[in-house]
Design an enzyme around this catalytic site. Sequence first.
Site, short mmCIF file in Angstrom:
data_model
loop_
_atom_site.label_atom_id
_atom_site.label_comp_id
_atom_site.label_asym_id
_atom_site.label_seq_id
_atom_site.Cartn_x
_atom_site.Cartn_y
_atom_site.Cartn_z
N LYS A 146 0.76 -1.16 -0.15
CA LYS A 146 -0.68 0.26 -0.29
C LYS A 146 1.26 1.62 -0.12
CE LYS A 146 -2.57 -1.38 4.01
NZ LYS A 146 -1.85 -2.70 4.17
N ARG A 200 -9.47 1.06 9.02
CA ARG A 200 -9.16 -0.03 9.04
C ARG A 200 -10.24 -0.83 10.35
NH1 ARG A 200 -3.15 0.30 9.45
NH2 ARG A 200 -1.68 -1.83 9.79
N ARG A 256 11.63 -5.97 4.72
CA ARG A 256 11.06 -5.05 4.32
C ARG A 256 12.12 -4.23 5.20
NH1 ARG A 256 5.51 -2.99 5.18
NH2 ARG A 256 5.07 -3.94 7.26
N ARG A 302 11.42 -2.56 10.33
CA ARG A 302 10.21 -2.43 11.93
C ARG A 302 10.07 -3.61 13.18
NH1 ARG A 302 4.79 -0.57 8.26
NH2 ARG A 302 4.61 -2.32 10.00
N ARG A 360 -0.54 -9.62 12.40
CA ARG A 360 -1.43 -8.51 11.95
C ARG A 360 -1.90 -9.54 10.69
NH1 ARG A 360 3.96 -6.15 10.89
NH2 ARG A 360 2.45 -4.85 8.80
P1 AMP Z 1 1.02 0.28 9.29
O1 AMP Z 1 2.42 1.00 8.98
O2 AMP Z 1 -0.19 0.05 8.62
O3 AMP Z 1 0.93 -1.53 9.49
O4 AMP Z 1 0.76 0.43 11.08
C1 AMP Z 1 1.56 -0.25 11.84
C2 AMP Z 1 0.24 -0.18 13.12
O5 AMP Z 1 -0.12 0.90 12.74
C3 AMP Z 1 -0.87 -1.28 13.06
O6 AMP Z 1 -0.47 -2.20 13.20
C4 AMP Z 1 -1.64 -0.36 14.33
O7 AMP Z 1 -0.91 -1.15 15.62
C5 AMP Z 1 -1.31 1.22 14.16
N1 AMP Z 1 -2.26 1.18 13.23
C6 AMP Z 1 -2.57 2.09 12.13
N2 AMP Z 1 -3.09 2.48 11.62
C7 AMP Z 1 -3.70 2.44 12.43
C8 AMP Z 1 -5.92 1.86 12.70
N3 AMP Z 1 -6.74 3.10 11.38
N4 AMP Z 1 -6.71 1.82 13.24
C9 AMP Z 1 -5.72 0.70 14.51
N5 AMP Z 1 -4.48 1.32 14.48
C10 AMP Z 1 -3.44 1.18 13.04
#
Ligand code: AMP
Length: 284
Positions: free
Chosen positions: A64, A141, A175, A219, A230
Amino acid sequence: MAALNRLLKPSPSSSISLLFKRSFSTTAIVSDSQSHHHNNPNFAQPKPSRNFQWVFLGCPGVGKGTYASRLSNLLGVPHIATGDLVRHELSSSGPLSSQLAEIVNQGKLVSDEIIFNLLSKRIEAGESKGESGFILDGFPRTIRQAEILDQVTEIDLVVNLKLREDVIVEKCLGRRICSQCGKGFNVASINAKAENGRPGMSMAPLLPPQHCASKLITRADDTEQIVKERLRVYHEKSQPVEDFYKTQGKLMEFDLPGGIPESWPKLLEALNLDDFEVKRSAVA
Ligand code: AMP
């Protein structure tokens, strides 16, 4: 929870609601070049009075960020990734940071209140610099987040990126991020065999330039165990969001055919933007 309930019932005393609404009120006029975007009649069109308001959906690690950021450069709208906002907050040693680290490093979702707060602040800061429109990545989400977003503004198009799950896990494990410039890379060389009717898939690594190579970090939530958690959370909480937008006729499903060289031109074609890129590079 109380704040969220207030958010759902528009009330002048709800500060999050006001912030969120004010943040999402977009006023910019779409420039001439931006109005040439996709004309596929199946897709919801952005309002002529404002910039693109798109959402990217898809499992963690599907790409994404990569494609949203490329489209953001092409279309001149900000790419807003809630995951980046969360990581920025947790590295800032603010009051939320240790609480956030614990949630994120377990692969769980952060509370809606925190996400709305971070998003509101980010959009407000962008608006004060003249930004308008957005490509959201990692938000909404949950169905609740999608419903609230719907009350606040209109989304034009939702792109749902799809990829085999075994490839997604490999991609997450490969990554890397440059700790200095923040750019993302991938050291995995993927060669997934065809099986059970699924086609095989190869992806070359996306290696960093020399000046980033010694500054790469991984990360904390890109370990095999946390990636699997996840993915489980995605299927449970986020997959219903795909149906939410499908029902609205806004969902464009896109099966990634491989890495960036194969996928980017096909994505532009699916969005009717292939011509747009040629025109842009001709004037650049
Ligand atoms: P990502 O980089 O999108 O994988 O986000 C990393 C982490 O941030 C996720 O695993 C969640 O813990 C938190 N996070 C990001 N976006 C959201 C969201 N819209 N709602 C809840 N938690 C989020």
